[in-house]
Design a protein around this motif. Structure first.
Motif, PDB file in Angstrom:
ATOM      1  N   SER A 375     -20.893  18.687  13.396  1.00  0.00           N
ATOM      2  CA  SER A 375     -20.832  17.844  14.604  1.00  0.00           C
ATOM      3  C   SER A 375     -19.912  16.646  14.435  1.00  0.00           C
ATOM      4  O   SER A 375     -19.580  15.986  15.423  1.00  0.00           O
ATOM      5  N   ASP A 376     -19.488  16.368  13.195  1.00  0.00           N
ATOM      6  CA  ASP A 376     -18.575  15.241  12.976  1.00  0.00           C
ATOM      7  C   ASP A 376     -17.178  15.524  13.511  1.00  0.00           C
ATOM      8  O   ASP A 376     -16.445  14.584  13.846  1.00  0.00           O
ATOM      9  N   PHE A 377     -16.774  16.795  13.586  1.00  0.00           N
ATOM     10  CA  PHE A 377     -15.401  17.090  14.024  1.00  0.00           C
ATOM     11  C   PHE A 377     -15.326  18.111  15.159  1.00  0.00           C
ATOM     12  O   PHE A 377     -14.251  18.637  15.446  1.00  0.00           O
ATOM     13  N   MET A 378     -16.448  18.401  15.814  1.00  0.00           N
ATOM     14  CA  MET A 378     -16.407  19.292  16.976  1.00  0.00           C
ATOM     15  C   MET A 378     -17.536  18.925  17.943  1.00  0.00           C
ATOM     16  O   MET A 378     -18.525  18.302  17.543  1.00  0.00           O
ATOM     17  N   PRO A 379     -17.389  19.282  19.236  1.00  0.00           N
ATOM     18  CA  PRO A 379     -18.449  18.990  20.205  1.00  0.00           C
ATOM     19  C   PRO A 379     -19.769  19.641  19.798  1.00  0.00           C
ATOM     20  O   PRO A 379     -19.778  20.683  19.124  1.00  0.00           O
ATOM     21  N   HIS A 380     -20.868  19.055  20.235  1.00  0.00           N
ATOM     22  CA  HIS A 380     -22.181  19.514  19.778  1.00  0.00           C
ATOM     23  C   HIS A 380     -22.494  20.943  20.218  1.00  0.00           C
ATOM     24  O   HIS A 380     -23.139  21.692  19.476  1.00  0.00           O
ATOM     25  N   GLY A 381     -22.072  21.330  21.412  1.00  0.00           N
ATOM     26  CA  GLY A 381     -22.325  22.707  21.852  1.00  0.00           C
ATOM     27  C   GLY A 381     -21.639  23.712  20.949  1.00  0.00           C
ATOM     28  O   GLY A 381     -22.242  24.718  20.530  1.00  0.00           O
ATOM     29  N   ILE A 382     -20.371  23.462  20.615  1.00  0.00           N
ATOM     30  CA  ILE A 382     -19.635  24.344  19.701  1.00  0.00           C
ATOM     31  C   ILE A 382     -20.256  24.289  18.311  1.00  0.00           C
ATOM     32  O   ILE A 382     -20.368  25.313  17.614  1.00  0.00           O
ATOM     33  N   ALA A 383     -20.689  23.085  17.895  1.00  0.00           N
ATOM     34  CA  ALA A 383     -21.325  22.932  16.576  1.00  0.00           C
ATOM     35  C   ALA A 383     -22.590  23.782  16.480  1.00  0.00           C
ATOM     36  O   ALA A 383     -22.862  24.382  15.431  1.00  0.00           O
ATOM     37  N   ILE A 384     -23.369  23.843  17.564  1.00  0.00           N
ATOM     38  CA  ILE A 384     -24.585  24.667  17.566  1.00  0.00           C
ATOM     39  C   ILE A 384     -24.228  26.144  17.403  1.00  0.00           C
ATOM     40  O   ILE A 384     -24.879  26.883  16.653  1.00  0.00           O
ATOM     41  N   ILE A 385     -23.168  26.579  18.080  1.00  0.00           N
ATOM     42  CA  ILE A 385     -22.756  27.984  17.978  1.00  0.00           C
ATOM     43  C   ILE A 385     -22.305  28.323  16.555  1.00  0.00           C
ATOM     44  O   ILE A 385     -22.727  29.335  15.973  1.00  0.00           O
ATOM     45  N   ILE A 386     -21.460  27.468  15.969  1.00  0.00           N
ATOM     46  CA  ILE A 386     -20.989  27.704  14.590  1.00  0.00           C
ATOM     47  C   ILE A 386     -22.164  27.641  13.623  1.00  0.00           C
ATOM     48  O   ILE A 386     -22.278  28.459  12.690  1.00  0.00           O
ATOM     49  N   PHE A 387     -23.057  26.676  13.842  1.00  0.00           N
ATOM     50  CA  PHE A 387     -24.246  26.530  12.998  1.00  0.00           C
ATOM     51  C   PHE A 387     -25.100  27.796  13.055  1.00  0.00           C
ATOM     52  O   PHE A 387     -25.585  28.296  12.030  1.00  0.00           O
ATOM     53  N   THR A 388     -25.268  28.342  14.251  1.00  0.00           N
ATOM     54  CA  THR A 388     -26.064  29.569  14.432  1.00  0.00           C
ATOM     55  C   THR A 388     -25.419  30.752  13.708  1.00  0.00           C
ATOM     56  O   THR A 388     -26.107  31.553  13.056  1.00  0.00           O
ATOM     57  N   ILE A 389     -24.100  30.846  13.813  1.00  0.00           N
ATOM     58  CA  ILE A 389     -23.393  31.939  13.132  1.00  0.00           C
ATOM     59  C   ILE A 389     -23.605  31.853  11.622  1.00  0.00           C
ATOM     60  O   ILE A 389     -23.861  32.863  10.952  1.00  0.00           O
ATOM     61  N   LEU A 390     -23.512  30.634  11.080  1.00  0.00           N
ATOM     62  CA  LEU A 390     -23.705  30.456   9.636  1.00  0.00           C
ATOM     63  C   LEU A 390     -25.121  30.861   9.216  1.00  0.00           C
ATOM     64  O   LEU A 390     -25.306  31.547   8.199  1.00  0.00           O
ATOM     65  N   VAL A 391     -26.123  30.459  10.016  1.00  0.00           N
ATOM     66  CA  VAL A 391     -27.512  30.795   9.685  1.00  0.00           C
ATOM     67  C   VAL A 391     -27.709  32.313   9.712  1.00  0.00           C
ATOM     68  O   VAL A 391     -28.320  32.890   8.801  1.00  0.00           O
TER      69      VAL A 391
END
Length: 631
Positions: A375-391
């Motif tokens: 979330s430090d370098f991307m919007p929170h909605g996109i951060a949630i999507i990337i975070f979900t993919i990693l999980v």
């Protein structure tokens, strides 16, 4: 002729002299008149001044008499503390201080904070642009109940303190003194530091041992009615509770859902009146020997907008040492943000509902650091999507093992069905033969359950993470204007029980994804699990759950944070994709069948669990045969 001339000149001289004398006399008369007029005016002014002076003296005499009567009345009701009530500061004044992050107003009456605004954060109603106010409109008070030597009971919230504002370096210091004499007082000392939500707060007394009964503690009562600051009343109220630390680092909380919850606790080191995303905390270096804590739910009908959510009360005893009070404490007014609270190294991160045991560990040391980086370098909605993919990528081996176990069980289903038919009248024998088949085939029937159990800590940790993560507050994505609250796309003119009066889109998408995911996994699992005699048919139950689970989620998540619904939508969509890849490109049922048949020809070593189960079944079979022989 000369005499005549002299006479003429003499006459002219006399005339001139007479004229000059007349002019001088006229001037003198005019001056005398002016002087007399001025004297008369002066006398008149002096008379008026004397009258005014007499009137003022009379008023002063009357005031002194009234003040004397007032002082006597104050002394009869307040005793020695009448001194404080007679000072110029005994009026409804406020002292305002700010450090950029906080703006505080401290009242002369009571000496406590009557307004606390957290700057830079707005309430849910963006149209008003109103800052988040933790204290406002008499929703909070701090009171000490004083027992005097002359058997009076006084409350500091009703008494006037004398304010003093000073500077200590960059720190702003507000000292409020309730005086019983020039050098006898009860003091509140507030120290506001630059760019800090935490301030120093001290309570001490000087010279009051002759005024106050010091044989028993003073009872301090801190009370606060928490304002509603978020979009959803029900959702905010669910995460608004009273948290406390006691007995050298233990932490607990009162019920957030009960109408009324009260508890008596010992050795309390902090009390937190936590709202969903903001909190007020009182900390002490000297633990309170006991504490009476109360939380009252003020939301009686979630269908109606409300101003307050909870009423919190903490009654804390202040003990005298050598006849005086001396407590060094802290106040925290600010965000319920894990990073901010944890930075103070006072165990305040426990205020956050991150989960207990392994669930909290996963949130603290995995999810929060990883998501913070994203979330430090991307919007929170996109951060949630990337975070979900990693999980989901990290959990994909578990998903693979789960699907592989289901595929093996599906291949063995015809043989298990034969055993059911052959030993249908002997359940014990059927179970023994089934276990032998599993052992020969190298299949563990529990393998499909273990991956699901392993995912529970992750599932629960995420369920706690998204509602508690402060950075999602009022962050928008697509149609959702606040990822920490519901994403309403349609407002309903009526209220549906357990659902609400609005339609959220992310929960609908998540429910659709769950339906297709369960259609894939639950269907295969039902086919691979043969029905057991005397047990309900799990295949029918699973088929029902395919439809029930998405509906339950739709209702459950309609009022939840849209960030959480977005996570489950992306997570289940990714899982469906992973399952399709595993099914079509990785797991081959024909190869699995061939491998099982090959395993049957090899000598198999039983695990301890399998050996123990085999022994238990053989013992049960022997006991059954013995009973039949006796009959």
């Amino acid at each position: 002729m000369e005499e005549k001339k002299l006479d003429t000149k003499s006459i002219l001289g006399f005339v001139l002299i007479a004229g000059l004398m007349i002019w001088m006399m006229y001037n003198n008369i005019d001056k005398e008149k002016k002087s007399m007029a001025e004297d008369a005016e002066k006398a008149k002014i002096e008379k008026v001044e004397k009258a005014k002076e007499a009137a003022v003296n009379k008023v002063m005499a009357d005031t002194t008499k009234a003040d004397s009567l007032r002082v006597k009345a104050l002394q009869s009701s307040l005793g020695a503390f009448a001194y404080s009530a007679s000072l110029p500061s005994a009026k409804e004044n406020l002292t305002e201080v700010t450090n950029g992050l906080l703006t505080l107003k401290i009242a002369n009456k009571g000496g406590y904070i009557t307004e606390a605004t957290v700057n830079g954060y707005e309430q849910f109603n963006k149209d008003s642009k109103k800052q988040v106010e933790l204290i406002k409109q008499n929703n909070a008070n701090l009171n000490l109940q004083i027992n005097t030597q002359d058997n009076r009971i006084l409350n500091t919230k009703d008494l006037y303190f004398e304010p003093t504002v000073t500077k200590e370096g960059e720190n702003q210091v507000v000292t409020m003194r309730l005086k019983a004499g020039a050098n006898q007082f009860l003091e509140y000392r507030y120290v506001l530091k630059p760019k800090e939500y935490m301030m120093d707060f001290a309570i001490r007394s000087q010279g009051l041992n002759s005024v106050v009964n010091t044989s028993k503690p003073l009872e301090m009562e801190w009370q606060l009615k928490s304002f509603r600051n978020e979009k959803s009343v029900s959702y905010e109220n669910r995460y608004t509770d009273l948290v406390y630390e006691y007995e050298d680092g233990k932490d607990n909380s009162l019920s957030a859902t009960s109408k009324l919850d009260e508890k008596s606790v010992e050795k309390v080191t902090y009390v937190a009146f936590k709202q969903h995303f903001f909190t007020s905390i009182l900390l002490t270096d000297t633990p309170f020997k006991t504490a009476q804590l109360k939380s009252e739910n003020l939301v009686h009908d979630e269908k109606i907008d409300t101003v307050y959510t909870k009423n919190f009360v903490a009654r804390l005893p202040l003990e005298f040492k050598n006849g005086e009070l001396s407590y060094n404490m802290n106040w925290y007014y600010g965000p319920s943000d894990y990073k901010t609270l944890n930075s103070y190294n006072k165990n305040l991160d426990e205020v956050m509902p991150l989960g207990w045991g392994i669930f909290g560990w996963i949130n603290r040391y995995v999810f929060i650091p990883v998501y913070s980086v994203l979330s430090d370098f991307m919007p929170h909605g996109i951060a949630i999507i990337i975070f979900t993919i990693l999980v989901r990528l990290v959990m994909s081996p578990v998903t693979y093992k789960s699907y592989l176990s289901q595929a093996k069980m599906k291949v063995l289903r015809p043989e298990i069905a034969e055993l059911n038919e052959k030993y249908g009248k002997d359940p014990m024998k059927k179970q023994q033969e089934t276990m032998k088949l599993y052992n020969k085939a190298g299949v563990n029937p529990m393998a499909g359950c273990l991956p699901a159990v392993m995912q529970i800590p992750v599932f629960y940790a995420l369920f706690q993470f998204f509602p508690s993560y402060f950075d999602l507050r009022q962050k928008s994505f697509l149609w959702a204007d606040d990822l920490s609250s519901y994403d309403s796309v349609l407002h309903l003119p009526f209220y549906i029980p357990f659902y609400g009066n609005h339609v959220s889109l992310f929960p609908i998408l998540a429910s659709v994804a769950i339906f297709f995911y369960m259609k894939m996994t639950t269907g295969d699992q039902a086919m691979s699990t043969p029905p057991q005699e005397g047990m309900p048919d799990m295949s029918k139950i699973m088929k029902i759950m395919i439809y029930v689970s998405p509906i339950m989620m739709l209702f459950f998540f309609n009022n939840y944070a849209s960030g959480l619904s977005l996570y489950y939508f992306i997570s289940n969509t990714i899982t469906i994709g992973i399952m399709l890849v595993i099914k079509n490109y990785i797991v081959n049922e024909e190869k699995i069948h061939a491998q099982i048949q090959e395993n049957k020809t090899k000598p198999q070593k039983q695990s301890k669990f399998q050996r123990k189960m085999q022994e238990m079944m053989e013992q049960a079979e022997a006991q059954k045969n013995a009973k039949q022989n006796k009959k």
